[in-house]
Design a protein around this motif. Structure first.
Motif, PDB file in Angstrom:
ATOM      1  N   UNK A  17     -15.182 -69.881  44.721  1.00 38.81           N
ATOM      2  CA  UNK A  17     -14.673 -68.525  44.535  1.00 38.81           C
ATOM      3  C   UNK A  17     -13.239 -68.290  45.028  1.00 38.81           C
ATOM      4  N   UNK A  18     -12.750 -69.054  45.974  1.00 37.45           N
ATOM      5  CA  UNK A  18     -11.388 -68.872  46.476  1.00 37.45           C
ATOM      6  C   UNK A  18     -10.328 -69.597  45.658  1.00 37.45           C
ATOM      7  N   UNK A  19     -10.737 -70.267  44.591  1.00 41.34           N
ATOM      8  CA  UNK A  19      -9.802 -71.054  43.785  1.00 41.34           C
ATOM      9  C   UNK A  19      -8.732 -70.154  43.168  1.00 41.34           C
ATOM     10  N   UNK A  20      -7.471 -70.559  43.310  1.00 34.94           N
ATOM     11  CA  UNK A  20      -6.341 -69.790  42.787  1.00 34.94           C
ATOM     12  C   UNK A  20      -5.754 -70.514  41.587  1.00 34.94           C
ATOM     13  N   UNK A  21      -6.109 -70.069  40.395  1.00 43.20           N
ATOM     14  CA  UNK A  21      -5.620 -70.748  39.190  1.00 43.20           C
ATOM     15  C   UNK A  21      -4.151 -70.484  38.904  1.00 43.20           C
ATOM     16  N   UNK A  22      -3.549 -69.542  39.607  1.00 42.91           N
ATOM     17  CA  UNK A  22      -2.120 -69.265  39.417  1.00 42.91           C
ATOM     18  C   UNK A  22      -1.248 -70.086  40.366  1.00 42.91           C
ATOM     19  N   UNK A  23      -1.847 -70.742  41.325  1.00 46.96           N
ATOM     20  CA  UNK A  23      -1.085 -71.530  42.287  1.00 46.96           C
ATOM     21  C   UNK A  23      -0.844 -72.938  41.777  1.00 46.96           C
ATOM     22  N   UNK A  24      -1.323 -73.895  42.527  1.00 45.28           N
ATOM     23  CA  UNK A  24      -1.118 -75.310  42.222  1.00 45.28           C
ATOM     24  C   UNK A  24      -1.625 -75.689  40.829  1.00 45.28           C
ATOM     25  N   UNK A  25      -2.756 -75.103  40.419  1.00 44.19           N
ATOM     26  CA  UNK A  25      -3.343 -75.473  39.125  1.00 44.19           C
ATOM     27  C   UNK A  25      -2.383 -75.197  37.965  1.00 44.19           C
ATOM     28  N   UNK A  26      -1.613 -74.148  38.083  1.00 42.46           N
ATOM     29  CA  UNK A  26      -0.697 -73.761  37.008  1.00 42.46           C
ATOM     30  C   UNK A  26       0.331 -74.851  36.698  1.00 42.46           C
ATOM     31  N   UNK A  27       0.710 -75.637  37.708  1.00 41.29           N
ATOM     32  CA  UNK A  27       1.726 -76.679  37.514  1.00 41.29           C
ATOM     33  C   UNK A  27       1.135 -78.089  37.542  1.00 41.29           C
ATOM     34  N   UNK A  28      -0.170 -78.178  37.447  1.00 37.76           N
ATOM     35  CA  UNK A  28      -0.846 -79.469  37.446  1.00 37.76           C
ATOM     36  C   UNK A  28      -0.796 -80.099  36.061  1.00 37.76           C
ATOM     37  N   UNK A  29      -0.551 -81.389  36.024  1.00 37.51           N
ATOM     38  CA  UNK A  29      -0.514 -82.115  34.757  1.00 37.51           C
ATOM     39  C   UNK A  29      -1.899 -82.639  34.405  1.00 37.51           C
ATOM     40  N   UNK A  30      -2.151 -82.739  33.124  1.00 41.57           N
ATOM     41  CA  UNK A  30      -3.322 -83.428  32.608  1.00 41.57           C
ATOM     42  C   UNK A  30      -2.814 -84.736  32.016  1.00 41.57           C
ATOM     43  N   UNK A  31      -3.585 -85.798  32.212  1.00 38.69           N
ATOM     44  CA  UNK A  31      -3.127 -87.108  31.749  1.00 38.69           C
ATOM     45  C   UNK A  31      -4.294 -87.924  31.218  1.00 38.69           C
ATOM     46  N   UNK A  32      -3.969 -88.845  30.313  1.00 39.39           N
ATOM     47  CA  UNK A  32      -4.908 -89.872  29.891  1.00 39.39           C
ATOM     48  C   UNK A  32      -4.624 -91.086  30.766  1.00 39.39           C
ATOM     49  N   UNK A  33      -5.255 -92.161  30.473  1.00 39.65           N
ATOM     50  CA  UNK A  33      -4.996 -93.409  31.200  1.00 39.65           C
ATOM     51  C   UNK A  33      -3.566 -93.902  30.957  1.00 39.65           C
ATOM     52  N   UNK A  34      -2.965 -93.489  29.821  1.00 39.86           N
ATOM     53  CA  UNK A  34      -1.669 -94.022  29.426  1.00 39.86           C
ATOM     54  C   UNK A  34      -0.495 -93.064  29.527  1.00 39.86           C
ATOM     55  N   UNK A  35      -0.759 -91.747  29.554  1.00 36.56           N
ATOM     56  CA  UNK A  35       0.368 -90.821  29.500  1.00 36.56           C
ATOM     57  C   UNK A  35       0.034 -89.448  30.069  1.00 36.56           C
ATOM     58  N   UNK A  36       1.080 -88.767  30.512  1.00 38.91           N
ATOM     59  CA  UNK A  36       0.982 -87.361  30.897  1.00 38.91           C
ATOM     60  C   UNK A  36       0.981 -86.572  29.587  1.00 38.91           C
ATOM     61  N   UNK A  37       0.057 -85.640  29.456  1.00 41.32           N
ATOM     62  CA  UNK A  37      -0.058 -84.888  28.207  1.00 41.32           C
ATOM     63  C   UNK A  37       0.919 -83.722  28.174  1.00 41.32           C
ATOM     64  N   UNK A  38       1.479 -83.494  27.014  1.00 41.53           N
ATOM     65  CA  UNK A  38       2.357 -82.346  26.811  1.00 41.53           C
ATOM     66  C   UNK A  38       1.511 -81.088  26.714  1.00 41.53           C
ATOM     67  N   UNK A  39       2.098 -79.953  26.989  1.00 44.97           N
ATOM     68  CA  UNK A  39       1.382 -78.674  26.965  1.00 44.97           C
ATOM     69  C   UNK A  39       0.770 -78.378  25.601  1.00 44.97           C
ATOM     70  N   UNK A  40       1.366 -78.901  24.528  1.00 44.62           N
ATOM     71  CA  UNK A  40       0.854 -78.632  23.184  1.00 44.62           C
ATOM     72  C   UNK A  40      -0.078 -79.738  22.659  1.00 44.62           C
ATOM     73  N   UNK A  41      -0.544 -80.604  23.546  1.00 41.55           N
ATOM     74  CA  UNK A  41      -1.426 -81.714  23.137  1.00 41.55           C
ATOM     75  C   UNK A  41      -2.762 -81.182  22.616  1.00 41.55           C
ATOM     76  N   UNK A  42      -3.348 -81.960  21.734  1.00 44.24           N
ATOM     77  CA  UNK A  42      -4.689 -81.689  21.218  1.00 44.24           C
ATOM     78  C   UNK A  42      -5.604 -82.789  21.744  1.00 44.24           C
ATOM     79  N   UNK A  43      -6.687 -82.392  22.387  1.00 42.60           N
ATOM     80  CA  UNK A  43      -7.678 -83.354  22.877  1.00 42.60           C
ATOM     81  C   UNK A  43      -8.655 -83.572  21.733  1.00 42.60           C
ATOM     82  N   UNK A  44      -8.682 -84.795  21.195  1.00 45.30           N
ATOM     83  CA  UNK A  44      -9.522 -85.041  20.018  1.00 45.30           C
ATOM     84  C   UNK A  44     -10.586 -86.118  20.220  1.00 45.30           C
TER      85      UNK A  44
END
Length: 90
Positions: free
Chosen positions: A49-76
């Motif tokens: 319940x104390x999780x702040x999605x506007x803090x650190x999460x907002x600037x967190x990257x998502x990545x595959x094993x090979x690359x950092x994903x761009x904001x417009x990536x499609x997970x397929x």
């Protein structure tokens, strides 16, 4: 669209949100990363319940094993993904 279990590895500050260092979400693919980001934040907040999605999460990257994903990536495909917060230090 087909439902899949998507496994996300948690790094850095996000490790505290899982005893295993991973979280799993049932999602329909393909899905824009922007949508997945919302679902992940909701899942973490539901358990922490104390999780702040506007803090650190907002600037967190998502990545595959090979690359950092761009904001417009499609997970397929249900390949493993990682949440990687910004790091600093030497």
């Amino acid at each position: 669209m087909t439902k899949h279990i998507l496994k996300l590895e948690l790094f850095g500050a996000f490790r505290r949100y899982s005893d295993t260092g991973f979280m799993e979400l049932e999602v329909e693919l393909p899905m824009p990363l922007k949508t997945l980001r919302v679902l992940v934040a909701e899942a973490i907040a539901a358990q922490n319940p104390g999780f702040n999605r506007e803090g650190l999460f907002r600037v967190t990257a998502f990545a595959t094993r090979d690359e950092i994903l761009r904001a417009d990536a499609i997970i397929d495909k249900p390949a493993g993904l990682a949440l990687i917060p910004p790091v600093s230090g030497g």
